[in-house]
Design an enzyme around this catalytic site. Structure first.
Site, PDB file in Angstrom:
ATOM      1  N   GLU A 195     -13.054  23.529 -14.738  1.00 26.43           N
ATOM      2  CA  GLU A 195     -14.728  23.187 -14.783  1.00 26.43           C
ATOM      3  C   GLU A 195     -15.021  22.123 -13.631  1.00 26.43           C
ATOM      4  O   GLU A 195     -15.519  21.231 -14.071  1.00 26.43           O
ATOM      5  CB  GLU A 195     -15.093  22.853 -16.209  1.00 26.43           C
ATOM      6  CG  GLU A 195     -14.822  23.698 -17.246  1.00 26.43           C
ATOM      7  CD  GLU A 195     -15.998  24.949 -17.173  1.00 26.43           C
ATOM      8  OE1 GLU A 195     -16.733  24.866 -16.296  1.00 26.43           O
ATOM      9  OE2 GLU A 195     -15.997  25.790 -18.089  1.00 26.43           O
ATOM     10  N   GLU A 219      -8.840  30.431 -20.965  1.00 30.68           N
ATOM     11  CA  GLU A 219      -9.184  29.855 -22.400  1.00 30.68           C
ATOM     12  C   GLU A 219      -9.850  30.969 -23.234  1.00 30.68           C
ATOM     13  O   GLU A 219     -10.478  32.207 -22.611  1.00 30.68           O
ATOM     14  CB  GLU A 219     -10.065  28.683 -22.278  1.00 30.68           C
ATOM     15  CG  GLU A 219      -9.585  27.625 -21.909  1.00 30.68           C
ATOM     16  CD  GLU A 219     -10.555  26.587 -21.666  1.00 30.68           C
ATOM     17  OE1 GLU A 219     -11.737  26.571 -22.337  1.00 30.68           O
ATOM     18  OE2 GLU A 219     -10.220  25.681 -20.407  1.00 30.68           O
TER      19      GLU A 219
END
Ligand code: IPT
Length: 966
Positions: free
Chosen positions: A416, A492
């Site tokens: 991220e 994820e």
């Protein structure tokens, strides 16, 4: 005139005077001295509070306390040194890179050690090593400045030779919490500064190894390994088991057993130079891409992975070797075969354990800048020239430290961190330094500088599309063509927050269906919560906001498959069953076993077949099952002896790891070693249901029916000797974290809808109580405030004189729109003394419509307390599914046409809903029993998709029932 200028810690330069990064060396003949100890420590609210005079001034220690190293200072001193703080995405400081606030917790450390008398300062050099300091450190030895470093989860070494002396030496370190580097470390975790990994003094004698790189490839066609060890300076490499004794830099090829996560063969070896001998553990394996797949040793691998943060409720990220081992063993025990080191390189010892026990590793760089999203990614370090050196420095330090671990098959640039050229530069640097592994970064959606298409929380439908190579095209045709030929991983998926996740099985089905989908990494391994004691004296798990944080993200930090104390949650048990690489399908008189491992055979397994007949009592017979050793991909069908029975019968075939499997040897004796199981349930012969044979009798203000007594308004008061709070319709469940999340697909937040609909405040009106010759019928209308929607509910009681049967019919009326129900069933109250629960149904753990793969039919016994799942944030839990029979205290409950769901607890759903920590839950005057017809699915909408359509509970006309007996 006073001048203000940025502090040194606001300099984006990553390190000053640091030695060249190199491989971690856990052991060597060169001398080393651990400086892990109690150090002198002084906390200040800002680096401006005290100058740096302490570094050279012993007398300053008079004002110092004592702090263990390694540790996070916020976890010591009971608030004297500030507290830990949890924020997910946002930065807990104004965004102004590289500047940080003046309010900047600062730790000054001093430690005096005796240099061993045989330490040869003159021979070669001595390095002072820190394996992890959060976030900026300035280091002195004996008052002489050595240098500075950032990169909290990366090592640094300083040349200490010139400052070192015989006898007593003093290391001094200033650590500040917020630095220019903080902008690179915005991972979703607790902010916890300090020297939290090992500190070591390392002698580097003349001609010792500056650095080395083990290249150990495996050619699956020839079965041969090729070894080349680069070393500076040159030396020899000896691998006794392979008869290898060659010069470094020389290549040698010989037959070997390859290393895989399933067969982690390591060869003990030695690297010898004139100044040092380093023991090596060499694993031969080759990572390649072909046919659009990541292959290891020529085969597609499937990642059954987890995201692991380093965490322990007492130590934070200062995890001990024992904790690391516990994690690896728990992973092996639960069929996990891969780990993404989210979102930073872990303590290097963890990687050695992955080499030893066998786990595929995605080693992720210490890099995240998620908080810039709050500012439209303006000044994001990923694209900022100011941070180019710092980011390349991070990539380099990760790769150099970890390059010799065979378990690492993928390098990840970080998490991220948006977009920007610095990421591409990191990728290019890594690729050049180590072309032998794949590169990952989820933020590169076009996969223009990575080797796989990676996503997080993509929905089932999207994964299906990607599996078929049918994802929407990228604008750039060339990039699209490239990406469409890349393998897919979910870095994820399925967010393990609270009850759930639901829908794991459907993801696994996609991974097993489409070769392109090479699996994923569940979010995440463990709840990061600390123990606290409430005013009422009870202990509870604390999360964001429990430490006085000005901004925080609550319990979003409790999203692991392990509870904070490392006890497996039901989510992990479900995951274990779903990802089991050994498929066991039992039918009436056969079992088909398939080995879906990528490499390993089944020689490590032992098998049993067990038959249980659920009659008046439970009769069990178990036999060892002779299953031939299956190679990867092979399958066998065996006959099972299954004598017919009038009763329901479960045949369960189970595979467990044998004694000599390394992880099985290392876990507690007697601990669970089951790797796979399958079950077939043969139904009972239909038996006629006893019809209502007795009539209700009115006596005074009571109505009697068989063993039961009612009041005039049809409320059940007692069954035999057991007094009850009358069963009544219940549709509420204490909302789960997943109920509270926005469904990625429907965009709906069910908890809000349910509360707005007042489902938690259902009002029950009795419209009629009718005694017929064979039944007592109670007609009611259950409805919530505000709306015209209602559930017309009719309770029909019958009895044969001994038992009491209840049949409930529910008819929705009014406007329901597209609302779902949380659950549908009845709830009754039993005396507080009720404690023991026995049941025949699916267990042993809780199960919900889309999280029930790990539940099997059996007879179970538990206390009421045992039936609760202690989620950090109290919510619906503990539901046992498909129950045939239960005895709760003195009350027996038997299914009617369909099995029922059973929940037994010492508080109501409303109390569970109101609680925010486990310590809030007060024992009620009753034990509350929910007998459910159905539940809405669980899904994973706390981050991702809600329950799939087939698991949604719609209000529809329904009939269900049970029989009570005392
Ligand atoms: C994703 C993060 O990568 C991870 O660190 C964690 O925060 C997770 O979410 C939620 O628990 S990012 C999110 C925007 C999908």
């Amino acid at each position: 005139m006073v001048s203000f200028h940025p502090g040194e810690h606001e300099n984006p330069v990553p390190q000053i005077n640091a030695a060249a990064p190199r491989s971690w060396v856990p052991k060597s003949t060169a001398q080393r001295l651990s400086l892990n100890a109690d150090w002198k420590f002084r906390w200040s609210p800002s680096p401006l509070t005290h100058d740096e005079g302490f570094a050279a001034d012993k007398s300053s220690e008079a004002d110092f306390d004592t702090l263990p190293v390694p540790s996070h200072w916020v976890l010591h001193g009971d608030g004297k040194y500030g507290r830990q703080a949890y924020v997910n995405i946002r930065y807990p400081l104004p965004i102004d890179p590289p500047r940080v606030p003046d309010e900047n917790p600062t730790g000054d450390y001093r430690y005096t050690f005796e240099l061993p008398s045989d330490w040869k300062i003159e021979d070669g050099k001595t390095l002072l090593r820190f394996d992890g300091v959060d976030s900026w450190a300035k280091v002195w030895l004996n008052g002489k400045y050595l240098g500075t470093s950032t990169g909290s989860r990366l090592p640094v070494e300083f040349d200490a030779t010139a400052a070192l002396r015989a006898g007593a030496n003093t290391v001094a370190v200033r650590v500040v919490q917020w630095s220019a580097a903080t902008y690179l470390e915005d991972q979703d975790q607790w902010w916890m500064p300090g020297i939290f990994r090992d500190v070591t003094l390392l002698h580097r004698p003349k001609a010792s190894v500056d650095d080395y790189f083990v290249h150990a490839n495996y050619d699956h066609k020839s079965g041969k390994g090729t070894l080349k060890v680069e070393s500076s300076p040159a030396g020899r490499v000896v691998v006794p088991a392979l008869g290898i004794d060659v010069a470094t830099g020389e290549e040698v090829t010989t037959p070997v057993s390859p290393w895989t996560a399933e067969t982690p063969t390591l060869y003990d070896a030695e690297l010898r130079t004139d100044g040092e001998t380093i023991p090596l553990r060499i694993g031969f394996r080759t990572v390649t891409y072909s046919d659009g797949l990541i292959k290891v040793n020529g085969r597609r691998v499937l990642f059954r992975g987890v995201n692991r943060h380093e965490f322990h409720p007492d130590h934070g990220r200062a995890v001990t070797p024992e904790i690391m081992l516990q994690d690896v063993l728990l992973m092996k025990q639960h069929n996990v075969n891969a780990v993404r080191t989210s979102h930073y390189p872990p303590h290097p010892h963890f990687l050695s354990l992955c080499d030893e026990y066998g786990l595929w590793v995605v080693d992720e760089c210490d890099y995240e800048t998620h908080g810039f999203e709050w500012n439209q990614w303006v000044d994001n370090p990923s694209g900022s020239p100011m941070y180019t050196d710092a980011l390349l420095n991070r990539a380099e330090r990760m790769v150099e430290r970890d390059k010799n671990h065979p378990s690492i098959v993928i390098w990840s640039l970080g998490n991220e961190a948006g977009k920007g050229d610095n990421l591409r530069l990191m990728s290019e640097w890594i690729r050049k330094r180590d072309p032998s592994r794949a590169i990952h970064y989820e933020g590169d959606r076009a996969s223009s500088y990575t080797d796989m298409y990676s996503r997080m929380y993509a929905t089932h439908a999207e994964v299906d599309e990607i599996g078929r190579y049918a994802e929407p095209p990228l604008e750039d045709a060339a990039l699209d063509a490239r990406r469409r030929n890349l393998p897919f991983v979910l870095c994820e998926y399925v967010h393990s927050m609270g009850n759930g996740p639901g829908g794991i099985k459907e993801y696994q089905d996609l991974f097993e269906k489409y070769p392109r989908c090479q699996g994923g990494f569940i979010w995440e391994w463990i709840d990061h919560c600390f123990k606290k004691t409430a005013a009422n004296g009870r202990e509870y798990w604390a999360y964001g906001g429990d430490f006085g944080e000005e901004i925080h993200d609550g319990n979003f930090i409790a999203d692991g498959m392990l509870f904070p104390d490392r006890k497996p949650s039901p989510g992990l048990i479900e995951f274990k069953k779903v990802i089991s690489p050994i498929k066991v399908v039992v039918s009436k008189d056969e079992v088909t076993i398939t080995n879906t491992l990528d490499f390993g055979d089944t020689a490590h397994l032992e098998w049993t077949a067990e038959r249980k007949v659920f009659g008046e009592s439970v009769e069990a017979t178990a036999v060892a099952l002779d299953v031939p050793v299956l190679k990867a991909g092979e399958s066998v069908t065996l006959k099972l002896a299954t004598p017919a029975s009038a009763h329901e019968t479960a045949t369960t075939v189970t595979a467990s790891a044998r004694d000599d499997v390394a992880w099985a040897q290392a876990i507690q004796p007697g601990a669970d070693r089951v790797v796979a199981w399958g079950q077939f349930v043969a139904p009972a012969q239909a038996k006629p249901k006893a019809a209502g044979t007795v009539a209700p009798e009115v006596a005074g203000d009571k109505i009697h029916l068989g063993p039961a007594v009612f009041d005039k308004r049809g409320a059940l008061l007692s069954i035999g000797s057991v007094s009850v709070v009358s069963p009544r319709l219940d549709i509420w469940r204490a909302t789960t974290d997943n109920d509270r999340g926005p469904d990625e697909v429907t965009k709906r937040i069910l908890a809000n809808e349910w509360k707005e609909a007042n489902f938690d405040k259902l009002k029950h009106r009795v419209d009629a109580v009718e005694a017929t010759s064979s039944s007592l019928v109670v007609r009611t209308r259950a409805a919530a405030w505000v709306y015209n929607r209602a559930l017309e509910t009719v309770y029909t009681y019958t009895s044969d004189g001994e038992a009491l049967s209840l049949s409930v019919s529910v008819k929705p009326t009014g406007e329901w729109g597209d609302l779902f129900l949380p659950r549908l069933g009845v709830r009754l109250g039993l005396p507080k003394s009720t404690d023991k629960v026995q049941y025949v149904g699916y267990g042993p753990g809780e199960a919900y419509p889309d999280s029930r793969e790990a539940a099997r039919l059996d007879a179970f016994e538990a206390s009421v307390d045992d039936l609760q799942t202690p989620y950090v944030f109290p919510q619906e839990n503990g539901h046992r599914t498909d129950v045939r029979w239960a005895r709760v205290g003195a009350l027996e409950i038997e299914n009617a046409a369909k099995p029922f769901g059973l929940t037994v607890r010492r508080w109501t759903s409303e109390a569970l809903e109101a609680a925010t920590h486990s310590s809030d839950l007060e024992v009620d005057d009753h034990v509350w029993v929910n007998i459910d017809h159905a539940h809405h699915g669980i899904g994973t909408a706390s981050c991702g998709e809600g329950p799939l359509p087939q698991y949604r509970l719609k209000p529809e006309p329904t009939e269900f029932g049970v029989t009570f007996r005392v």
